[in-house]
Write a protein that holds these residues in place. Structure first.
Motif: not given
Length: 382
Positions: A331-358
């Motif tokens: 059901l998810l498009s390629a752009e949505t998955l890419e955005s999710l990967r970007h937010f996950a990378g930001l979360r790892r870069y900030n040291g485990g700070v929780s990022v409100n991602t859908p």
């Protein structure tokens, strides 16, 4: 004997010192040009019913510039003899005395106006007034007489009724000799055989003074001059030169009120933005502009360019690649998955700070057996 020689040497040195010191010329008080009652004021004969103060004549009468109505002036100003100190030098008055320019001021040093030529370097308090504090008008009179207009800077005088006794060069020499007393002259144009000359001053204030000083005066042949404002020169080259001159005067006035360091800094920044070398008046090198800023410690900011110029290699832009169509990924498009990967990378870069991602939605469940359209038995025949 030695003491005598010493005294002699001292006297010689003192005498030499006195001879070297230049003698400063003291400013003298202005003298009275005339005494009350010396000038006979003649009223113009009444030739009409109404007197026009704008044109200084009777309405319906003869024209003001008619030769028969022109009489020679009884007085004339002499700058070398008449100029001096007045009360205006102590009160700060910057306007000149109109009667002093005509040579008939009876007050002398007690006059409230200046008894000297106007200083072109000192701006007048009001640009809508001439150097005699008279109000200018929005347009010239029909006969180009009077005070003048504030809409145009006029430095040229029309001089008529000149008696020519020789070639044009001789007439120009006579006109220059009489008119240079009132200020620096830029150029003189003689219309030979027409008894007309155009005198252009460097300063407009000097032209205003000369117009009043030479009105109804004579040159060398006992003529009565007709001095008025000149109309605008129709020559296109003169118009362009006058426009350029006014622009340069305006730029110089603005530059004089600005801090030269600020102007230098603005020019340096503009040169860097345009990618060109900048040469300032202080001798800065190419690509190395030093700007001094105002501050408590007098810090200096240094804008340096590259020391060595490397050859610039022009790389060809990469050829655009056509995007590969992605296969079906639920059901998810390629752009949505890419955005999710970007937010996950930001979360790892900030040291485990929780990022409100859908949260990723759960994978689509397969239909349970018995609930499909094929198992729905409403349309089955017996």
């Amino acid at each position: 004997m030695s003491s005598g020689n010493g005294n002699t040497e001292t006297q010689v040195e003192t005498t030499a010192a006195k001879a070297v010191v230049p003698k400063q010329k003291k400013l003298k008080p202005a003298r009275q040009q005339v005494k009350p009652g010396d000038v006979d004021k003649e009223t113009a004969p009444q030739t009409g019913k109404e007197y026009n103060i704008w044109y200084n004549k009777w309405a319906g009468g003869d024209r003001e510039d008619n030769y028969s109505n022109k009489t020679k002036s009884q007085t004339r100003c002499n700058i070398k003899k008449d100029a001096g100190l007045t009360r205006a030098n102590t009160t700060g008055m910057r306007y000149c005395c109109l009667f002093f320019s005509r040579g008939c001021c009876p007050y002398g040093w007690e006059c409230e106006y200046l008894h000297s030529l106007p200083d072109p370097e000192r701006a007048l308090p009001d640009s809508s007034k001439d150097c005699f504090a008279r109000d200018k008008f929005s347009d010239y009179r029909d006969d180009m007489g009077g005070v003048g207009t504030f809409t145009r800077q006029n430095r040229t005088l029309y001089v008529g009724r000149i008696k020519e006794t020789g070639a044009g060069a001789e007439t120009e020499e006579v006109v220059r000799r009489h008119f240079k007393e009132w200020g620096e002259i830029e150029h003189i144009r003689i219309l030979q055989y027409r008894s007309v000359a155009f005198v252009t001053y460097v300063s407009e204030h000097h032209a205003q003074f000369a117009k009043e000083a030479m009105a109804c005066q004579s040159l060398d042949n006992d003529e009565i001059l007709n001095v008025r404002w000149a109309t605008e020169d129709p020559n296109p080259t003169s118009k362009v030169a006058e426009k350029r001159r006014l622009e340069e005067i305006g730029q110089a006035a603005i530059r004089a009120r600005m801090d030269p360091r600020v102007v230098d800094a603005m020019q340096a920044v503009r040169a860097l933005e345009e990618g060109r070398d900048y040469h300032s008046d202080e001798g800065f090198a190419d690509g190395d502009v030093e700007v001094e800023l105002d501050g408590p410690e007098g810090k200096r900011r240094r804008i340096e360019g590259p020391e060595t110029e490397e050859p610039v290699v022009m790389e060809e832009p990469p050829e655009p690649q056509e995007p590969v169509p992605a296969g079906p990924q639920g059901l998810l498009s390629a752009e949505t998955l890419e955005s999710l990967r970007h937010f996950a990378g930001l979360r790892r870069y900030n040291g485990g700070v929780s990022v409100n991602t859908p949260a990723a939605p759960a994978a689509a469940q397969r239909p349970v057996a018995g609930l499909g359209l094929g198992d729905y038995g409403s349309d089955d025949e017996d």
